[in-house]
Structures are given as C-alpha cells and as structure tokens.
Scaffold this active site. Structure first.
Site, PDB file in Angstrom:
ATOM      1  N   PHE A 270       8.053  68.674 -23.183  1.00  0.00           N
ATOM      2  CA  PHE A 270       8.821  69.742 -23.821  1.00  0.00           C
ATOM      3  C   PHE A 270       8.494  69.925 -25.305  1.00  0.00           C
ATOM      4  O   PHE A 270       9.075  70.772 -25.976  1.00  0.00           O
ATOM      5  CB  PHE A 270      10.335  69.481 -23.653  1.00  0.00           C
ATOM      6  CG  PHE A 270      10.826  68.152 -24.188  1.00  0.00           C
ATOM      7  CD1 PHE A 270      11.045  67.951 -25.544  1.00  0.00           C
ATOM      8  CD2 PHE A 270      11.083  67.095 -23.312  1.00  0.00           C
ATOM      9  CE1 PHE A 270      11.496  66.733 -26.038  1.00  0.00           C
ATOM     10  CE2 PHE A 270      11.545  65.872 -23.799  1.00  0.00           C
ATOM     11  CZ  PHE A 270      11.746  65.694 -25.172  1.00  0.00           C
TER      12      PHE A 270
ATOM     13  N   GLU B 250      15.306  60.697 -41.592  1.00  0.00           N
ATOM     14  CA  GLU B 250      15.494  62.146 -41.454  1.00  0.00           C
ATOM     15  C   GLU B 250      16.136  62.749 -42.700  1.00  0.00           C
ATOM     16  O   GLU B 250      15.813  63.870 -43.098  1.00  0.00           O
ATOM     17  CB  GLU B 250      16.336  62.444 -40.214  1.00  0.00           C
ATOM     18  CG  GLU B 250      15.579  62.140 -38.923  1.00  0.00           C
ATOM     19  CD  GLU B 250      16.399  62.375 -37.658  1.00  0.00           C
ATOM     20  OE1 GLU B 250      15.856  62.150 -36.571  1.00  0.00           O
ATOM     21  OE2 GLU B 250      17.573  62.786 -37.761  1.00  0.00           O
TER      22      GLU B 250
ATOM     23  N   ASN C 247      19.875  74.309 -28.015  1.00  0.00           N
ATOM     24  CA  ASN C 247      21.099  73.513 -27.848  1.00  0.00           C
ATOM     25  C   ASN C 247      21.876  73.295 -29.153  1.00  0.00           C
ATOM     26  O   ASN C 247      22.579  72.301 -29.313  1.00  0.00           O
ATOM     27  CB  ASN C 247      20.810  72.211 -27.104  1.00  0.00           C
ATOM     28  CG  ASN C 247      19.896  71.279 -27.865  1.00  0.00           C
ATOM     29  OD1 ASN C 247      19.420  71.617 -28.945  1.00  0.00           O
ATOM     30  ND2 ASN C 247      19.670  70.104 -27.308  1.00  0.00           N
TER      31      ASN C 247
ATOM     32  N   ARG D  68      27.898  71.507 -28.301  1.00  0.00           N
ATOM     33  CA  ARG D  68      26.907  72.048 -27.360  1.00  0.00           C
ATOM     34  C   ARG D  68      27.586  72.753 -26.187  1.00  0.00           C
ATOM     35  O   ARG D  68      27.101  73.789 -25.720  1.00  0.00           O
ATOM     36  CB  ARG D  68      25.958  70.947 -26.915  1.00  0.00           C
ATOM     37  CG  ARG D  68      24.899  70.654 -27.992  1.00  0.00           C
ATOM     38  CD  ARG D  68      24.132  69.400 -27.713  1.00  0.00           C
ATOM     39  NE  ARG D  68      22.929  69.289 -28.541  1.00  0.00           N
ATOM     40  CZ  ARG D  68      22.249  68.156 -28.715  1.00  0.00           C
ATOM     41  NH1 ARG D  68      22.664  67.042 -28.114  1.00  0.00           N
ATOM     42  NH2 ARG D  68      21.180  68.126 -29.473  1.00  0.00           N
TER      43      ARG D  68
ATOM     44  N   LYS E  33      20.669  74.491 -35.384  1.00  0.00           N
ATOM     45  CA  LYS E  33      19.367  74.991 -34.944  1.00  0.00           C
ATOM     46  C   LYS E  33      19.333  76.537 -34.953  1.00  0.00           C
ATOM     47  O   LYS E  33      20.382  77.191 -35.096  1.00  0.00           O
ATOM     48  CB  LYS E  33      19.069  74.439 -33.550  1.00  0.00           C
ATOM     49  CG  LYS E  33      18.875  72.909 -33.534  1.00  0.00           C
ATOM     50  CD  LYS E  33      18.479  72.401 -32.141  1.00  0.00           C
ATOM     51  CE  LYS E  33      18.250  70.906 -32.130  1.00  0.00           C
ATOM     52  NZ  LYS E  33      17.808  70.411 -30.783  1.00  0.00           N
TER      53      LYS E  33
ATOM     54  N   ARG F 293      27.195  62.492 -33.085  1.00  0.00           N
ATOM     55  CA  ARG F 293      26.655  62.591 -31.713  1.00  0.00           C
ATOM     56  C   ARG F 293      27.781  62.930 -30.726  1.00  0.00           C
ATOM     57  O   ARG F 293      27.583  63.710 -29.802  1.00  0.00           O
ATOM     58  CB  ARG F 293      25.975  61.278 -31.310  1.00  0.00           C
ATOM     59  CG  ARG F 293      24.780  60.879 -32.166  1.00  0.00           C
ATOM     60  CD  ARG F 293      23.524  61.653 -31.915  1.00  0.00           C
ATOM     61  NE  ARG F 293      23.042  61.526 -30.562  1.00  0.00           N
ATOM     62  CZ  ARG F 293      21.857  62.008 -30.157  1.00  0.00           C
ATOM     63  NH1 ARG F 293      21.049  62.645 -31.020  1.00  0.00           N
ATOM     64  NH2 ARG F 293      21.474  61.886 -28.914  1.00  0.00           N
TER      65      ARG F 293
ATOM     66  N   TYR G 201       9.776  66.141 -35.301  1.00  0.00           N
ATOM     67  CA  TYR G 201       9.961  65.717 -33.903  1.00  0.00           C
ATOM     68  C   TYR G 201       8.733  64.954 -33.381  1.00  0.00           C
ATOM     69  O   TYR G 201       8.498  64.913 -32.167  1.00  0.00           O
ATOM     70  CB  TYR G 201      10.275  66.920 -33.020  1.00  0.00           C
ATOM     71  CG  TYR G 201      11.741  67.330 -33.026  1.00  0.00           C
ATOM     72  CD1 TYR G 201      12.739  66.438 -32.609  1.00  0.00           C
ATOM     73  CD2 TYR G 201      12.147  68.595 -33.420  1.00  0.00           C
ATOM     74  CE1 TYR G 201      14.083  66.811 -32.588  1.00  0.00           C
ATOM     75  CE2 TYR G 201      13.487  68.975 -33.397  1.00  0.00           C
ATOM     76  CZ  TYR G 201      14.446  68.067 -32.981  1.00  0.00           C
ATOM     77  OH  TYR G 201      15.784  68.434 -32.950  1.00  0.00           O
TER      78      TYR G 201
ATOM     79  N   THR H  28      22.717  66.381 -24.665  1.00  0.00           N
ATOM     80  CA  THR H  28      21.547  67.213 -24.984  1.00  0.00           C
ATOM     81  C   THR H  28      21.542  68.508 -24.158  1.00  0.00           C
ATOM     82  O   THR H  28      21.263  69.583 -24.691  1.00  0.00           O
ATOM     83  CB  THR H  28      20.258  66.423 -24.690  1.00  0.00           C
ATOM     84  OG1 THR H  28      20.334  65.158 -25.353  1.00  0.00           O
ATOM     85  CG2 THR H  28      19.026  67.172 -25.151  1.00  0.00           C
TER      86      THR H  28
ATOM     87  N   HIS I 266      21.137  69.376 -33.928  1.00  0.00           N
ATOM     88  CA  HIS I 266      20.454  68.075 -33.899  1.00  0.00           C
ATOM     89  C   HIS I 266      21.298  67.093 -34.684  1.00  0.00           C
ATOM     90  O   HIS I 266      21.887  67.452 -35.704  1.00  0.00           O
ATOM     91  CB  HIS I 266      19.076  68.166 -34.563  1.00  0.00           C
ATOM     92  CG  HIS I 266      18.520  66.814 -34.932  1.00  0.00           C
ATOM     93  ND1 HIS I 266      17.844  66.024 -34.034  1.00  0.00           N
ATOM     94  CD2 HIS I 266      18.619  66.089 -36.073  1.00  0.00           C
ATOM     95  CE1 HIS I 266      17.537  64.873 -34.627  1.00  0.00           C
ATOM     96  NE2 HIS I 266      17.987  64.891 -35.865  1.00  0.00           N
TER      97      HIS I 266
HETATM   98  P1  RTP Z   1      18.186  66.170 -31.007  1.00  0.00           P
HETATM   99  O1  RTP Z   1      17.132  65.138 -31.295  1.00  0.00           O
HETATM  100  O2  RTP Z   1      17.708  67.587 -31.195  1.00  0.00           O
HETATM  101  O3  RTP Z   1      19.467  65.866 -31.726  1.00  0.00           O
HETATM  102  O4  RTP Z   1      18.588  66.085 -29.453  1.00  0.00           O
HETATM  103  P2  RTP Z   1      18.881  64.801 -28.602  1.00  0.00           P
HETATM  104  O5  RTP Z   1      18.774  63.572 -29.445  1.00  0.00           O
HETATM  105  O6  RTP Z   1      20.147  65.047 -27.878  1.00  0.00           O
HETATM  106  O7  RTP Z   1      17.675  64.855 -27.553  1.00  0.00           O
HETATM  107  P3  RTP Z   1      16.180  64.277 -27.677  1.00  0.00           P
HETATM  108  O8  RTP Z   1      15.933  63.446 -26.469  1.00  0.00           O
HETATM  109  O9  RTP Z   1      15.967  63.654 -29.018  1.00  0.00           O
HETATM  110  O10 RTP Z   1      15.309  65.584 -27.539  1.00  0.00           O
HETATM  111  C1  RTP Z   1      15.052  66.431 -28.653  1.00  0.00           C
HETATM  112  C2  RTP Z   1      15.207  67.870 -28.218  1.00  0.00           C
HETATM  113  O11 RTP Z   1      14.175  68.180 -27.271  1.00  0.00           O
HETATM  114  C3  RTP Z   1      14.685  69.062 -26.288  1.00  0.00           C
HETATM  115  N1  RTP Z   1      14.558  68.468 -24.973  1.00  0.00           N
HETATM  116  N2  RTP Z   1      14.183  69.134 -23.934  1.00  0.00           N
HETATM  117  N3  RTP Z   1      13.451  69.904 -21.321  1.00  0.00           N
HETATM  118  C4  RTP Z   1      13.826  68.671 -21.545  1.00  0.00           C
HETATM  119  O12 RTP Z   1      13.871  67.823 -20.675  1.00  0.00           O
HETATM  120  C5  RTP Z   1      14.189  68.295 -22.903  1.00  0.00           C
HETATM  121  N4  RTP Z   1      14.565  67.102 -23.295  1.00  0.00           N
HETATM  122  C6  RTP Z   1      14.801  67.221 -24.612  1.00  0.00           C
HETATM  123  C7  RTP Z   1      16.137  69.323 -26.584  1.00  0.00           C
HETATM  124  O13 RTP Z   1      16.244  70.572 -27.250  1.00  0.00           O
HETATM  125  C8  RTP Z   1      16.509  68.176 -27.485  1.00  0.00           C
HETATM  126  O14 RTP Z   1      17.547  68.549 -28.366  1.00  0.00           O
HETATM  127 MG    MG Z   2      17.105  63.168 -30.649  1.00  0.00          MG
END
Ligand code: RTP
Ligand code: MG
Length: 141
Positions: free
Chosen positions: A59, A128, A114, A104, A11, A87, A51, A93, A117
């Site tokens: 968010f 994707e 973070n 991370r 990112k 992962r 997204y 996250t 992705h």
């Molecule tokens: P990613 O998709 O980026 O790999 O991350 P992830 O699966 O670990 O998390 P996901 O739930 O898919 O969320 C996508 C991105 O949104 C941001 N986020 N912010 N403030 C919050 O509560 C929150 N929750 C998620 C994070 O940057 C996350 O990577």
């Molecule tokens: Mg995700």
C-alpha cells in the site's frame, strides 16, 4: 502517568472536509494540548521519508499519493499518556473496524483516507516530532 508528546497529522481527506477544528476539539476535550501546529503541503519526498517504514508494503505508493493529495495539518500534542491516548481517540486504522465515537469512525472514509495519523511509540514520536518541528517552535504550556 508520564507527560508525553506525540505527533498528530490531520490527513488531506479531513482537511478537505473542513473538520480540523472538530478533530482538534477532541484532543482538547481529552486534555491533550496543541503545543505546535501548522498546515503544510507535503512534497513526495517528505511523504516517502515520513512513511519509509512502510516502503516494502503493497500500500506504500497509494499511501504516499494520498498524503500529497492536499495539505495536512501537523501538530504536536502534549499530555498524560499522550501517545496511547491519541491512538485511542483515533480508533482502528480501518474506519470500518474503528470503535464508535472515535475520530476515524466519525470522519474517515476508507483505510487509505483515514483522517489522522498518530505516533505509535515513544521513539517514533520523538523522531516524527523532530521531522516536522524544530524544538524552538514547540511550546509546552
Ligand atoms: P498511521 O501510521 O497513519 O497513524 O496509521 P496506523 O498506525 O493506524 O497504520 P499503519 O499500519 O502505520 O499504516 C499507515 C497507513 O497506511 C495505510 N494502510 N493501508 N491497505 C492496507 O492494508 C493498509 N494498511 C495500512 C493506512 O492509511 C494507514 O493509516
Ligand atoms: Mg502507523
């Protein structure tokens, strides 16, 4: 264990910190191969579509703003159990909750910025990868 492909994005925060190589090295050390890659500036529309699953979440706007704040390094990783392995290498996250030694924990500053992705399942990985790479530009080896 099946050979899988997954999409990884380094990112804007991690690209700005100049740690692309350090992150890619972790994938290589875990026996994941980079089989497609490029640096790309996402448009707002790209980030919103990528997204879209999160579009009702509070968010979402911050996430899109962040993802267009600078170039990202998009890659396809291939190897045994690649989706879950990536992962695991990424960590949680929220970097405050990420295990020591994960990408991370070591490179991310906040839940928004973070560092990486990774696709979360086989179907999302296929979608994707197709979002970023024509099959003719992906090179299994
Ligand atoms: P990613 O998709 O980026 O790999 O991350 P992830 O699966 O670990 O998390 P996901 O739930 O898919 O969320 C996508 C991105 O949104 C941001 N986020 N912010 N403030 C919050 O509560 C929150 N929750 C998620 C994070 O940057 C996350 O990577
Ligand atoms: Mg995700």
């Amino acid at each position: 264990m099946a050979i899988e492909r997954t999409l990884s994005i380094i990112k804007p925060d991690a690209v700005a910190k100049n740690v692309i190589g350090q992150i890619v090295a972790r994938f290589e050390q875990a026996n994941l191969k980079v089989i497609a890659a490029r640096l790309q500036q996402l448009s707002r529309e790209d980030a919103e579509r990528f997204y879209a699953v999160h579009k009702e979440r509070p968010f979402y706007k911050d996430l899109v703003d962040f993802m267009v704040s600078g170039p990202v390094f998009v890659q396809v990783l291939e190897g045994e159990n690649a989706i879950q392995k990536n992962r695991d290498l990424m960590g949680a996250t929220d970097p405050k909750k990420a295990d020591a030694g994960t990408i991370r924990a070591d490179f991310a500053d906040s839940i928004d910025a973070n560092a990486v992705h990774g696709s979360d399942a086989a179907e999302t990985a296929a979608n994707e990868i197709a979002f970023f790479f024509a099959e003719s530009t992906v090179h299994s080896r």
